[in-house]
Every structure is written in structure tokens, then in C-alpha cells.
Scaffold this active site. Structure first.
Site, short mmCIF file in Angstrom:
data_model
loop_
_atom_site.label_atom_id
_atom_site.label_comp_id
_atom_site.label_asym_id
_atom_site.label_seq_id
_atom_site.Cartn_x
_atom_site.Cartn_y
_atom_site.Cartn_z
N LYS A 29 0.84 -1.20 0.00
CA LYS A 29 0.00 0.00 0.00
C LYS A 29 0.88 1.26 0.00
O LYS A 29 0.60 2.23 -0.70
CB LYS A 29 -0.95 -0.03 1.20
CG LYS A 29 -2.08 -1.04 1.01
CD LYS A 29 -2.85 -1.36 2.28
CE LYS A 29 -3.80 -2.53 2.01
NZ LYS A 29 -4.51 -3.00 3.21
N GLN A 88 -4.55 -1.93 9.55
CA GLN A 88 -4.45 -3.23 8.89
C GLN A 88 -5.07 -4.32 9.78
O GLN A 88 -4.72 -4.45 10.94
CB GLN A 88 -2.96 -3.53 8.60
CG GLN A 88 -2.75 -4.78 7.78
CD GLN A 88 -3.35 -4.65 6.36
OE1 GLN A 88 -3.19 -3.65 5.69
NE2 GLN A 88 -4.06 -5.69 5.93
N ASP A 98 -11.13 2.99 4.34
CA ASP A 98 -11.57 1.61 4.14
C ASP A 98 -13.09 1.51 4.13
O ASP A 98 -13.64 0.43 3.89
CB ASP A 98 -11.01 0.70 5.25
CG ASP A 98 -9.76 -0.04 4.81
OD1 ASP A 98 -9.56 -0.17 3.59
OD2 ASP A 98 -9.00 -0.49 5.69
#
Ligand code: NAP
Length: 287
Positions: free
Chosen positions: A53, A97, A120
Site C-alpha cells: 500500500k 491493517q 476503508d
């Protein structure tokens, strides 16, 4: 006759090219989009995902901040770090994460992210906005799949879609996005009966089970000319696989995604897109 491969690497690149231009525009306005990542513990797979990422951000000019936290961090310590990132004006997107170590609750943790920095799309606020067709930040994998449909000019209106997954990350947000496009969506899961019959009558099958011992989508389960989007990624017999075997399924499908090289690259590309959207939103608020 074999169908067409939906190439996630090519489509993701087209998203990244657009993001790159948006980043330049934002920088000209004095805003450098920045993604902060939070990695708790030493899970090697998670560390690789975070590294990828960061690399993708670098490619398009998005700045990054890296928070590597000890495996034993407490819930309140983690909340404090999220609060600091929420307050930091130089940070536009926050990515925690997952999965998290056992002592940390995923819902408590992700819910703490400011909805405006929730790249997200997992906070209750953004999930609610999605259900009301008002979302600006949507979960990356579902929005990546919608981008694939767009890229191939697939009109979803009136299509019968069998969606095999009901998770918060994949199935539920995707259900709303597909419904917005006037598709008829049947959301299936481990307790669904007659799944083969349902698949055989679907125009589009989107599958995300991720365990070959539980489910495999085989060509006899799809109708001639169906579209197959395989979201799953799992290790099976030493190989990285989806829920279907691309080489077989493409003999019967009109379009299908491979694994790897299908939905996976789209997820990262949409994270970049969301970070730029979040940075633009912050610019609007400052005005
Ligand atoms: P998950 O929460 O475990 O969801 C799996 C889903 O499959 C659940 O809804 C489950 O039903 C259903 N299922 C299990 N066995 C089944 C069966 N025999 N028949 C029909 N449905 C069944 O996992 P997830 O986080 O959504 O991820 C799913 C897969 O997608 C994984 O392989 C993951 O690695 C992959 N993924 C890929 C990306 C990407 O970027 N490509 C992103 C996210 C996820 P129940 O709800 O009843 O348990």
C-alpha cells in the site's frame, strides 16, 4: 468459445493514472494527500500488505505515515493513537491493517476512525451512508469490483446477480452498490440451500468464500455466457487460488477475473482513490 479476461492489473492502472492527476491538482491547491497506516504486531502477510500500500501511494504521489505498533498494545493505547491521527490535519486517510491481535476489538478500533478519514469505508457512519446512497468513502474491494463493471461497459440494470459472501468487507457493501445500479441481488452464504441451482440461473456470479475445502465454483455451476467475478484469495495445494479455476471457467463465461491479477489490484487502487477523495473533502471543509 473462451470469454474475455477482466484484467485487474490493467484496470487498476487506469484508476491509478486518474488518481495521479488528481494528486497533482490537489498539490497545486496546497494539499498533499496523506495516508497513515497502522500495523499492530508482526504478522508477515499484514506487513506485506502494508508495504504494498505504501509502494502504491508512492507511485501516485500520495504521502504516507507508517505506524508500527507492538503486538501487546492495549485497546486504550491504540484508541489514543487513532485520536491523534484523527486530529492531525496533515493526515487525510487512516488505514488500520486487519486482523488485529486478540486483545483488540476490530469494531471498537475501526469505529474510532473519523468518518472523513475512513478510507476503508468501515465505520458505522460510512456504512450507513452507503445504505442511503450518500457515501463518499466506500469499502475498497466492492468499489473496485464496480470499477471493473464500468471499465467493461457492463450494464447491471435488471441483471440477476448471485453474490456468495455476506461479510462487512465484501458482500454487504457490494450488495448496496449493485442494488444502486438496479441489479437484482441474491446474497448467499454458508447456510444457503441449492446454491448450484441459484448460480446456474445467474447472469453474474460474484464469489468470495476463500476456502476450497468448503466451496469451489465449477463450470457446470454457471450458465453459458455468465460473468464471474472471483474475489477470493487463498492458498490451496501450494498455489494462490480463488473460488474458481480461471482457465476452466473462462471456457463458459463471457467475462471472468483471474486470481491473482483480478480483484486484488483493484482493492489497492481504490484505497488510493479514497485517500484522494478524503483529501478533497478536507479541502472543502477548510474553505
Ligand atoms: P469471510 O468473512 O470469511 O466471508 C466468507 C463468506 O463465504 C461468508 O459470507 C460465508 O458465509 C461464505 N461461505 C463460507 N462457506 C460457504 C459455502 N460452503 N457456501 C457458500 N458460502 C460460504 O471472508 P471475507 O473477509 O469476506 O473474504 C472472503 C474471501 O475474499 C477471502 O478469500 C479473502 O482473502 C478474499 N478477499 C479478497 C480481497 C481482494 O482484494 N481480492 C479483499 C477482501 C477479501 P457465512 O457468512 O455464513 O459464514
Amino acid at each position: 468459445m473462451a470469454g474475455i479476461k477482466i484484467d485487474g492489473i490493467v484496470i487498476a492502472q487506469s484508476v491509478k493514472d486518474r488518481v495521479k492527476k488528481d494528486v497533482v491538482e490537489l498539490k497545486n491547491k496546497g494539499i498533499t494527500p496523506c495516508l497513515a497506516t497502522v500495523l499492530v504486531g508482526n504478522n508477515p502477510a499484514s506487513a506485506t500488505y502494508v508495504r504494498n500500500k505504501h509502494k502504491a501511494c508512492e507511485e501516485v504521489g500520495i504521502a504516507t505515515k507508517d505506524h508500527k505498533l507492538d503486538e501487546s498494545i492495549t485497546q486504550s493505547e491504540l484508541i489514543k493513537i487513532i485520536d491523534e491521527l484523527n486530529a492531525d490535519k496533515s493526515v487525510h486517510g487512516i488505514l488500520i491493517q486487519l486482523p488485529l491481535p486478540k486483545q483488540l476489538d476490530e469494531f471498537t478500533t475501526t469505529s474510532r476512525i473519523s468518518p472523513l478519514k475512513d478510507v476503508d469505508g468501515l465505520t458505522p457512519h460510512n456504512v450507513g451512508l452507503l445504505a442511503m446512497k450518500k457515501a463518499a468513502l466506500v469499502a475498497c474491494t466492492p468499489s473496485g469490483i464496480m470499477e471493473m463493471f464500468d471499465y467493461h461497459g457492463i450494464n447491471l440494470e435488471g441483471k440477476n446477480i448471485v453474490l456468495i459472501n455476506r461479510s462487512n468487507l465484501v458482500g454487504k457493501p457490494l450488495y448496496h452498490l449493485l442494488l444502486e445500479k438496479n441489479a437484482t441481488v441474491l446474497t448467499c452464504h454458508s447456510k444457503t440451500r441449492n446454491l448450484t441451482d441459484l448460480c446456474q440461473s445467474a447472469d453474474i456470479i460474484i464469489t468470495a468464500v476463500g476456502d476450497r475445502n468448503k466451496f469451489v465454483l465449477t463450470p457446470d455451476m454457471i450458465k453459458e455466457g455468465a460473468i464471474v467475478i472471483d474475489v477470493a484469495i487463498s492458498r490451496f495445494q501450494e498455489k494462490l487460488v480463488g473460488d474458481s479455476d480461471f482457465e476452466q471457467i473462462i471456457q463458459k463465461a463471457s467475462l471472468a477475473t483471474p486470481v491473482p491479477g483480478g480483484v486484488g489490484p483493484m482493492t489497492v487502487a481504490m484505497l488510493l482513490r479514497n485517500t484522494v477523495t478524503a483529501a478533497s473533502l478536507s479541502g472543502e471543509i477548510e474553505k
